[in-house]
Design an enzyme around this catalytic site. Structure first.
Site, PDB file in Angstrom:
ATOM      1  CB  THR A  22       8.451 -23.329  94.733  1.00 24.91           C
ATOM      2  OG1 THR A  22       8.198 -22.525  95.869  1.00 24.91           O
ATOM      3  CG2 THR A  22       9.230 -22.544  93.709  1.00 24.91           C
ATOM      4  CB  CYS A  28      11.124 -16.409  98.120  1.00 25.72           C
ATOM      5  SG  CYS A  28      10.538 -16.186  99.808  1.00 25.72           S
ATOM      6  CG  HIS A  45      10.288 -21.093  98.390  1.00 31.14           C
ATOM      7  ND1 HIS A  45       8.987 -21.325  97.984  1.00 31.14           N
ATOM      8  CD2 HIS A  45      10.345 -19.771  98.624  1.00 31.14           C
ATOM      9  CE1 HIS A  45       8.316 -20.187  97.980  1.00 31.14           C
ATOM     10  NE2 HIS A  45       9.114 -19.225  98.383  1.00 31.14           N
TER      11      HIS A  45
END
Lengths: 159, 197
Positions: A22, A28, A45
């Site tokens: 990711t 996040c 995520h």
């Protein structure tokens, strides 16, 4: 080796080998679940801590409260055992600290929500690189469970 | 209906960004800026992540919270090279990295652009749109963008108005992004004589 990119709000998984990646974690939180024996890895995520009534069609991985159970279910589907799952976290930063919109930044809220849910499900956190004011990239190697976290102008961290 | 809404959004972007780049031009001694046709979209959340592109590239992001009659968020995003060029033009100094002086120059520039953008909308609608102090981040485009979206707590769809601009004779380009709060967006439309947008 195949590399799967996990976008904001998504959950992806792999078994035996492959890399789950990711890119651009800000506030996040990137979460990995790993069963060492079954060689099953799941990455999420997470965007915000709690799902909201005005967002019915949201993918489960968008929110911590729906994302963590969905990740566990995905791990089990691939043959993992819940009691063997171990978690690692990265992200939850506050890129705009001077804005101070809330006493607790969204990044911190995300990290807290994820930790609370993992503990509710009895999943230990075995590595983390969270908070601070910088973005991160997280790569999860499913063959051995290693997670490497990189950031601009910083030494890579292995968690 | 969606077409009308998008056209209206583009018009808002044109007006707002027109004022913002005029303000920038004044700060930079009359240098001319060119606006590329604004892009207005209502993106499903799933597509929002890819909207910025080049998620690992370093960018400078300036983020502002809007309050008043209309709530929302605004951001200016510059590629790193453009940020260096802007700092050089604003401070007269060539720097190998974005230091404190550079940060405050960019923050001030973001402030002026956002204020001009919002003032133009305020005048047109007679609604108050007040910007907060700007936040500034130099980081991966993906991290900056998702922090902006999370700050705006976007739900199912994201209304994004983005205008690219570039400067004559200088490699400067950037995006101005306006994320109006969904309910308040209707207020702006009504003031402009458009019902039910």
């Amino acid at each position: 080796m195949s590399e799967i990119f996990v976008n904001m709000g998504e959950i992806s998984s792999a078994k035996d080998h492959g890399i789950l990646t990711t890119v651009g974690l800000g506030s996040c939180v990137g979460v990995t679940l790993y069963d060492d024996r079954a060689k099953v890895g799941v990455m999420g995520h997470i965007f915000l801590p709690r799902s909201r009534p005005n967002d019915q069609g949201a993918p489960p991985g968008k929110y911590a409260d729906t994302g963590i159970p969905a990740m566990i279910a995905e791990a089990i589907r691939l043959g993992a055992s819940k009691i063997r799952l171990q978690a690692k976290l990265a992200g939850g930063a506050n890129l705009f600290p001077n804005l101070n919109m809330k006493s607790l930044s969204i990044g911190q809220q995300n990290v807290e929500a994820v930790k609370e849910l993992l503990s509710k499900h009895g999943i230990p956190i075995v590595g983390q690189d969270v908070a601070g004011n910088h973005g991160r990239k997280m790569r999860f190697f499913v063959e051995n469970g290693l997670v490497s976290v990189t950031a601009i102008g910083r030494e890579p961290v292995e968690i | 209906m969606n077409e009308v809404r998008l056209d209206f959004l583009k018009e808002l972007a044109n007006i707002g960004t027109g004022h913002a780049t005029t303000a920038l031009s004044q700060m930079l001694g009359g240098r001319l800026f060119q606006l590329v046709v604004p892009d207005a979209q209502m993106l499903p959340f799933r597509e929002a992540a890819d909207y910025m592109g080049g998620l690992e590239q370093t960018v400078v992001g300036i983020f502002v919270v809007i309050s008043g009659d209309v709530a929302g968020h605004m951001a200016c995003v510059y590629p790193l090279n453009s940020a260096y060029a802007l700092i050089r033009l604003l401070t007269g100094e060539e720097t190998p990295e974005i230091d404190e002086l550079g940060r405050s120059a960019l923050q001030e520039l973001g402030n002026i652009m956002v204020t001009s953008f919002l003032n133009a909308l305020s005048k047109m609608t007679d609604l108050l749109l007040a910007p907060s102090v700007p936040g500034l981040a130099v980081d991966m485009a993906g991290a900056v963008w998702e922090s902006i979206l999370a700050g705006a707590e976007v739900a199912g769809e994201v209304t994004v108005i983005r205008t690219r601009f570039s400067a004559e004779g200088e490699a400067i380009e950037g995006h101005i992004i306006f994320l109006p709060n969904e309910e308040d967006f209707g207020k702006i439309a009504r003031r402009c004589g458009l019902e039910g947008l």
